[in-house]
Structures are given as C-alpha cells and as structure tokens.
Design a protein around this motif. Sequence first.
Motif, PDB file in Angstrom:
ATOM      1  N   ILE A  27      43.308  54.460  36.420  1.00  0.00           N
ATOM      2  CA  ILE A  27      42.757  54.779  37.732  1.00  0.00           C
ATOM      3  C   ILE A  27      43.412  56.085  38.176  1.00  0.00           C
ATOM      4  N   SER A  28      42.586  57.082  38.430  1.00  0.00           N
ATOM      5  CA  SER A  28      43.101  58.384  38.845  1.00  0.00           C
ATOM      6  C   SER A  28      43.142  58.461  40.359  1.00  0.00           C
ATOM      7  N   SER A  29      44.217  59.066  40.892  1.00  0.00           N
ATOM      8  CA  SER A  29      44.372  59.320  42.322  1.00  0.00           C
ATOM      9  C   SER A  29      44.123  58.046  43.134  1.00  0.00           C
ATOM     10  N   ILE A  30      45.008  57.077  42.936  1.00  0.00           N
ATOM     11  CA  ILE A  30      44.810  55.766  43.546  1.00  0.00           C
ATOM     12  C   ILE A  30      44.865  55.837  45.070  1.00  0.00           C
ATOM     13  N   THR A  31      44.129  54.907  45.685  1.00  0.00           N
ATOM     14  CA  THR A  31      44.125  54.758  47.139  1.00  0.00           C
ATOM     15  C   THR A  31      44.446  53.315  47.474  1.00  0.00           C
ATOM     16  N   ALA A  32      44.555  53.037  48.758  1.00  0.00           N
ATOM     17  CA  ALA A  32      44.856  51.667  49.183  1.00  0.00           C
ATOM     18  C   ALA A  32      43.792  50.696  48.698  1.00  0.00           C
ATOM     19  N   GLY A  33      42.552  51.168  48.548  1.00  0.00           N
ATOM     20  CA  GLY A  33      41.476  50.302  48.087  1.00  0.00           C
ATOM     21  C   GLY A  33      41.626  49.860  46.649  1.00  0.00           C
ATOM     22  N   ASN A  34      42.472  50.531  45.863  1.00  0.00           N
ATOM     23  CA  ASN A  34      42.696  50.140  44.470  1.00  0.00           C
ATOM     24  C   ASN A  34      43.723  49.036  44.323  1.00  0.00           C
ATOM     25  N   ALA A  35      44.435  48.722  45.362  1.00  0.00           N
ATOM     26  CA  ALA A  35      45.441  47.661  45.277  1.00  0.00           C
ATOM     27  C   ALA A  35      44.759  46.346  44.938  1.00  0.00           C
ATOM     28  N   GLY A  36      45.378  45.573  44.049  1.00  0.00           N
ATOM     29  CA  GLY A  36      44.800  44.289  43.676  1.00  0.00           C
ATOM     30  C   GLY A  36      45.393  43.766  42.390  1.00  0.00           C
ATOM     31  N   SER A  37      44.738  42.729  41.849  1.00  0.00           N
ATOM     32  CA  SER A  37      45.205  42.041  40.641  1.00  0.00           C
ATOM     33  C   SER A  37      44.269  42.391  39.493  1.00  0.00           C
ATOM     34  N   TYR A  38      44.826  42.926  38.390  1.00  0.00           N
ATOM     35  CA  TYR A  38      44.035  43.405  37.262  1.00  0.00           C
ATOM     36  C   TYR A  38      44.287  42.554  36.023  1.00  0.00           C
ATOM     37  N   THR A  39      43.217  42.139  35.355  1.00  0.00           N
ATOM     38  CA  THR A  39      43.308  41.395  34.099  1.00  0.00           C
ATOM     39  C   THR A  39      42.342  42.008  33.101  1.00  0.00           C
ATOM     40  N   CYS A  40      42.554  41.686  31.806  1.00  0.00           N
ATOM     41  CA  CYS A  40      41.659  42.151  30.750  1.00  0.00           C
ATOM     42  C   CYS A  40      41.246  40.953  29.900  1.00  0.00           C
ATOM     43  N   VAL A  41      39.950  40.817  29.656  1.00  0.00           N
ATOM     44  CA  VAL A  41      39.419  39.756  28.800  1.00  0.00           C
ATOM     45  C   VAL A  41      39.091  40.372  27.442  1.00  0.00           C
TER      46      VAL A  41
END
Length: 707
Positions: free
Chosen positions: A498-512
């Motif tokens: 994720i380039s140039s992150i913002t507050a909206g990018n905050a969260g929980s990330y997983t990969c299937v």
Amino acid sequence: MTFAEATAIAGTSSQSSYNRFGDYSQTSLDPDGLTFWHTGQYCSSASGQETRIYSFQLPAGTPTDVSNFNATAVSTSQIDLTWTLNSNSNPVMVAWNTTNSFGTPANGTAYTAGNTIAGGGTVLYYGTANNFSHTGLTPATTYYYKIWSNTGSYTWTTGVTDNATTFSSGNTSYPFTLDFESSADYTTSFSPWTTYDGDAQATYQSSDATFTGEGTAFAYLCMNPSLSGWTAAQGDAAHGGSRCGMAVCPADASQSNDWFISPAMSLGTGSSFSLWVLSPKPSTWGNDSYQIMISTTDNQPASFTALSSLVEAPATWTQHTYSLSAYDNQTIYLAIRHVSTDMFMFWMDDLQFNSTISSSNAATIVSNPSSSSVCTGGSVTFTVSATGDAPITYQWQKNSTNIPGATNSSYTIAAVAAGDVGAYRCIVTNAAGADTSTVANLTLSTAPSITTNPVSATQCAGTNVTFTAAASGTATLTYQWKKDGSVIAGATNASYTISSITAGNAGSYTCVVTNSCGSATTTAAVLTVTPATAITTHPVSLNAYDSDDVTLTVVAVGSGLSYQWRKDGINLSDGGNISGSTTATLQITNVSPSDYGTYTCVVTGSCGSATSNGAVLTILTGVEDLEALRPDIYPNPSNGDFTIDLGQTPASGNYYVYDLDGKLLLWRMYKDATQIVIDLSGRAQGTYLIRIDVNDKTFFDRLILKN
C-alpha cells in the motif's frame, strides 16, 4: 571385513628389559566397525608394571562402484541389467531415464523404487542382488541407466551408466498410410515416421513460394502449396488434400541426402509399398530423383540397403509401387531417400504399405495410462486400451507387483493416500501374446500450508507498507489478500504493498493461499496508521500593556508530540518571566517592551514536525503612548517610502522592521532626529511590523506596503 596384510607402523628397534609390553594383551573391534581397541601390560621400569589402553583406526579405502554393468534388450518391452558388486559387496541403487541425464543422489538419503532423483532419474531397485529386469517398456525405445554403490550410511559413489534399445514390435495393421493431412503446415516432424538430414546443408529458396523454414537445413518438410503461394504461381497442388511431403536440394549445389524413414513394419504376405511423386517446375530445374531403401535391423541410415535404383519423379503426380514380397513375414524399416544434385524440390504424397496378416493378433497396447498428481483423499483412474484377438485379460501392477483384483482395462483408487504413490502399469494378454503399457507415475499433491505470515505494522501516514506471505504446497499456488475479511481487488501476489497510507488503510490484513487441493489463510497482520504531525490551532497575536501576563497556545495532532516555543526564530527556555516553553502553552508574566516579538511553536512527533504561524506580541506602554506621544507615520499604506514624524523635539533611538513571521528585516540607529524616512521599495507588498525606540519610550505599529 578382510584386509590385505600390510605394515601399519614400522619399528625402529627391539624392546629389552623394562620399558616394554608385558605378558598379556588384547585387541578388539569397536561396535562402530571402524575403531580398534588395544589393552596390554606395560613394564615402565624394572620394578613397575601398568596397563595401557589405546585405540586406532585403519585408513579408509577408496569407495568403489560396481563393475561389469551392462544393459541388454531381450524383447520389445524388457531390458535386463547385470553387474558385479564392489569388493565390499555394498548395496546398490539403480535408476533409469529416457535421456542420459541423471542427478546426484543426496548423501544420507535412502531411496526406494519409484523415488525420483533431483536432476534426473527414477529409482528402479535398491539391494544387494547383481541383476534386475526392467519390464513394461516401449518398443524401439532407448533407455538409460545408472547404478551407484552405498558405501555406508547412504553415502553414494560416483556411479556407472549404460543404455539399451528395446526391440521394435512393428506395425501389423494394413493398409498403413500417410497422406500428410494430419501434419502441421511446414513441420519437420512426422511421428511415427522419422527423418534424417544426411547432407545437413541449408536448402534452396524460391520466389514462387514463401513458407516457414525456407532456406534452412532440413530433411523433409510438410508442404502446403496453396498456403505458400506455389499453387497460384505454378498450378501444382498436393496429390490429395492440401499437404504433401517435400525435400529440397542443398543450396551449395551438393548432392541431397535426405531420409524419410518408416516405423517398424511387421509384414505378412503379398507385401508392397506405393507412393505418389512429383517434380514441381521441372522445366526450370529438371526432375528430382529418389531411392527406396530397406533395413531389417533398425531405423539408422547405416543399416539400410537399396531396394530400388535411382528413380526420377515426373512432372505430374505419378504413383510408383514397389514389391516387398522378398521381406514377407519379416519386420522392416523403409526409407525414401532424396538423392538429387543441384535440382530443386521433390514432392511425395499418399504413402501406403499393404500386407496380408494372419488372423491371429497378439494383444497390443494402443493407449497407455497417463501419470497423475492427486490431492490426498482424491480419486484417480488409470486407463489402458488394447487391440488383439479376444479374449484380452488385464493385470495392473504397482512398482512391478501385481495388484490383487485389478483386472479391468481401468484401475481406480477412490481415496488416494501417501501409500498409493508409485509407478503403475498394465499387462494385457491373449492367446497370441502379451504387451505391457508404459509406466504412469502417481504422485501426491499437497494442500497449501502457510510458512510465513504477514507481520503487523505501525507506520506514519504517507509512508508505504508491504505485507508478505509464503506457503508450501503443490503448484500452482494462488494468492488473495483481504482487509477486514473483504477481498482486495487485484491483490493476488505473495506480497501486497500500500503506497502512501492514510487512516482509511488501517485494519486487519490476511492472505488466502489456494491450489487444487484446498486453501490456507495466514494469521492477521494489523496495520495501525499514525497521523502525521499537524497543527490544528495556531497561536494568535496579542497586544499587552507593561506588566501584563500573557498566554500563547498551540493545538496539534500526532503521536509522541513535543513542543518548542521560539521568539523571533530563537528557541526559548523556561526562566525569568518565561514558563511552558516546551509545552503546548507558553506563559509570559510581567511583560515589558523587551518581550515584543513574533512567537512560533515547533511541534515534533513520531511522524514529523510542524511549525505554527507567528503570533506577534505587542507591548503597549500606556494610553499617552497610544495617543499623544505616538509617532505619526505617513503615507501608510505606501508604495515604498514611509515618513515617521517624531515630534518637534529632536529624539534619539533605534527602529526595527519585521515581517509577520517575526524575521528582522531592517535595523537602524538615529540621533537628534524629528523625522525618519524608511524605504521598503523592492520588498513584497504586505504588512510589516515596526518597533520605534524614542528616547526612553518604545512604540509598535504596522507598515502597509502596496506596490
């Protein structure tokens, strides 16, 4: 283990009286099979005896491979392997391949039949025998073998190789034809027919046709006259359909030596061979010549003899027929050899063998089972088809061992497990003979298993973040990233940035991670976005009288914030009438004219720093200063020159001009003056601050410059 007699250590003198070994000794072999232990009485002096113990190992011999390794074909489907074990009778491992490419066995690794060796080779046998029969092979096929000795703890020697070619079974179905219609345009491959480019020369090109491979070195090529443009130019076409076989003379004008060789043909009686031939555009280049060749051993050109003399191909399609009755009831190979010198093209089409075969037809494999990789618990079916006189029986084998009850043309494993991995084949049998299919290998596919999970990150807004996952499992693995359980479109690689992150990018990330056997999901990586340091409320300018207390305040957002107040660009510190210089609120008590200036605050956090707007603190010395005693400034606004009227009584002092950020732009001293002229020409239009010291009084005002 037997060793030849040899001197281990040569002595230099004999022992006498004391300082010698005494009356008893014993030597024994350690359980490790390498170390010898010796115990014996030792006379160290005339009156003292003692027992000494020591150990030693004999130098290791050089590991040796087997000798006399031979591969011998004994039938169309079997090659016998024989060898002599090395002098230590070490166990051996035998592997095979269809090319002479073998990997190196990993030392310390035990291999069993069916295992593959990285780099090439499949294991056939492991043990201490001196022979092995490799069965279920394809007729007329060369197989390569390599054998290694295990010198202990699965330490493998360099290895020895050999190869052999199975006998050809020969075609028994007639008529046997080739019309080139199933061949690709301009291909040089005509399986099961083979070719040999004996002259190995680049070929002539023609302005009458354009085709792939034109001018290159080849033996025979599948010509499409219409597609190449030849039909339009010359009017010649294939004899039947749209394609024919073609040989072209060498461009260096040497004799052509191009071979078109049949597969093995098992003839019956009344046998013959026919073909249609043509020399295109003979008026320019003449008629090309060919010759029919026969071999009764194999398909190598050196094994052939001439069946016909040199024969010219006419200017029109003409069928030529050759009797093969002299070879009835034999297995032969037939070759059409192009032998022209400095001509051009030889075309042929609709090749046909005819022979009468007796009604007894041995069982023959026509379709072999295919190798498969299956997920644990999945099903797999191996299928074989055969021709021959009925009834035909079937027997499936795993690793060359019969599978009880597996006696149909198909063999199914309903739920594949690890123990089912191996090499499968089928033997078909009837009253006239038997045939064995090629081997179909069953391997086990594995579902994905996460080996690397993405790592949580706390980063500043505006930076880049990358999450990475890794997994094991049978290819092909696919990846899908999710945020808070929702699919992220296009995020289908092992890494997600994720380039140039913002507050909206905050969260929980997983990969299937997914393959044909299932899927696996990584643990969640939490992205926390720390906002960039920013000032939301700036300090405001103030007017204060002498001895007043003032407060300047800044409000900022960010993480790990610290504060530093400045006056006229210089850091302040607590002391005197200053406090809160490193907090959000600066307090100045009992102000005096010396406190006049521009105040800013530098706010620093984990995600950068920000500087507030300047707040000007103006010190008022009294009502009379504001009214009666205040110097008069005119014109104001001005386009450059400002006149300051100090009154009728001459005065002395200093004046200072600042911009709104508190930066000192101009300072002058004056003496015994009633007027001062200040020139701001050339400076940017706007508002400037002026401080005027008149004798023992200080005044503040604004200068407005308009260009």
